[in-house]
Every structure is written in structure tokens, then in C-alpha cells.
Design an enzyme around this catalytic site. Structure first.
Site: not given
Length: 220
Positions: A125, A143
């Protein structure tokens, strides 16, 4: 009940509307260089952007390069980031990352996923955020906001973060891809929120497939 996937036409309308609402979306993390962005994103894991900005607003005027932050050492860095969750492990990872950037990358942030994910404390991420925001690459950092939004609306239904990421990369039209990450995070953060989504104010509620949206004020 699982929300059904949006059609291609719905997705085109979805992103056209989000683009009109926010023509120039940006991260809410404060930064002025790829390195500052990298450190801010590393610090933002399980923390709010607001809390990270409060810390880096004090840190960056003092140290904002791999060399200057490395010179602080772990204990010196903790003084600036102790208000952020998991600051002990984050401080250690940041110092280790600075050392690698100095030794292996001429103090520059690499622009490849492999090199970024080799840095301590940098996962998929974080790498996606840096590649997209600092280098303009068409990546998707999923997220909690994007995971929720993808599944709720039918934009990208998936059982885990990677499934949602792969689905988004597949279905988002190319012309929207670079900014899509920011549009989705901001929409999830301020409109399609977890407990009480603001469907009555949502600019894409009519193309959303969430069965419960009418209970939250979406127009029928």
C-alpha cells in the site's frame, strides 16, 4: 447481502462525477519532496493524516533528507513522532530506510515497486501511494476507505485488499486511473463514511449499487 458489481457505464459516470467534484485531488499529507512523502506515508499506517502532519510539520524543518533524519537516530526521531501510533517501530523502520536510501539509492526515493517494497516498513500500500503520488504512476493503494467503498458501491467487490485492488485496476477507465486513488479515498473519508454514509449528499448515489443507500437518503 453482497452488492453486485457496477456496469462499465456506471463506472464511467461514477468517475466523471468525482472528477467534476474534485478536478485536482491531492493527498492530505503534507510533503514537498518524494522523500518527505515516503516518510509521511510510512508514519501514516494506523494513524490519521492530521496526526502525521502535526508531527512532520515539526520534523521536516529540522530534518527532511535521508542524511539529516538518519543523523537524528532512532531516539532522536522518536521525539518528533511520539504522538503517532506505533512510533517505536516506525522510528526504527524510518532510520533503516534512510540508511538504505543513502547506501543504495544515492539518497533518492526509488520509483519501482520492487525497490520500494525492499525498504523496511514499506508494504504494497505504501509503495502504491508513493508510486502514484510522487511519480504519477497508475497504481491503486487500497486503504480501509477504498476497501469499504469498493465493496459497498459495487465498484470493486472483493474479499480482501488485494482482490479489491486488482478489480479496481481492471475496471477503472484509463483516463481516470492516475487520480482515481485520491478520488476514492476522499469520497470514502468525507461522504461514503463507515457508519452513516451521506447518501443524500452523494454525487454518485444514483449509480451506486448498495441496496441500503435509500435508507440513508439516496434519491429513488
Amino acid at each position: 447481502m453482497t452488492t453486485k458489481n457496477m456496469t462499465r457505464k456506471q463506472i464511467e459516470i461514477f468517475f466523471t462525477r468525482l472528477q467534476a467534484q474534485r478536478p485536482h485531488p491531492q493527498t492530505e499529507l503534507n510533503y514537498s519532496s518524494p522523500f518527505e512523502l515516503l516518510i509521511a506515508v510510512m508514519l501514516s499506517a494506523q494513524a490519521t493524516d492530521v496526526s502525521v502532519n502535526k508531527a512532520t510539520d515539526k520534523l521536516y524543518p529540522i530534518a527532511n533528507t535521508p542524511e539529516s533524519i538518519y543523523a537524528l537516530g532512532v531516539e532522536g526521531l522518536k521525539v518528533y513522532i511520539k504522538t503517532i501510533g506505533l512510533y517505536n517501530s516506525k522510528a526504527e523502520n524510518v532510520i533503516k530506510t534512510c540508511k538504505i536510501l543513502i547506501d543504495q539509492h544515492q539518497s533518492e526515493v526509488p520509483n519501482t515497486r520492487v525497490a520500494l517494497e525492499a525498504l523496511p516498513g514499506v508494504g504494497r500500500k505504501t509503495a502504491n501511494v508513493v508510486l502514484n503520488t510522487a511519480f504519477g504512476q497508475p497504481t491503486m493503494a487500497v486503504d480501509t476507505h477504498i476497501f469499504r467503498l469498493g465493496n459497498r458501491t459495487g465498484l470493486a467487490v472483493g474479499k480482501n485488499v488485494l482482490e479489491v485492488e486488482k478489480r479496481l485496476m481492471k475496471v477503472i477507465p484509463k483516463e481516470f486511473m492516475v487520480d482515481a486513488h485520491h478520488w476514492l479515498i476522499l469520497h470514502g473519508r468525507y461522504c461514503c463514511v463507515a457508519r452513516k454514509p451521506k447518501c443524500s449528499e452523494c454525487v454518485v448515489s444514483d449509480v451506486c449499487n448498495w441496496p441500503d443507500r435509500f435508507e440513508f437518503g439516496a434519491l429513488k
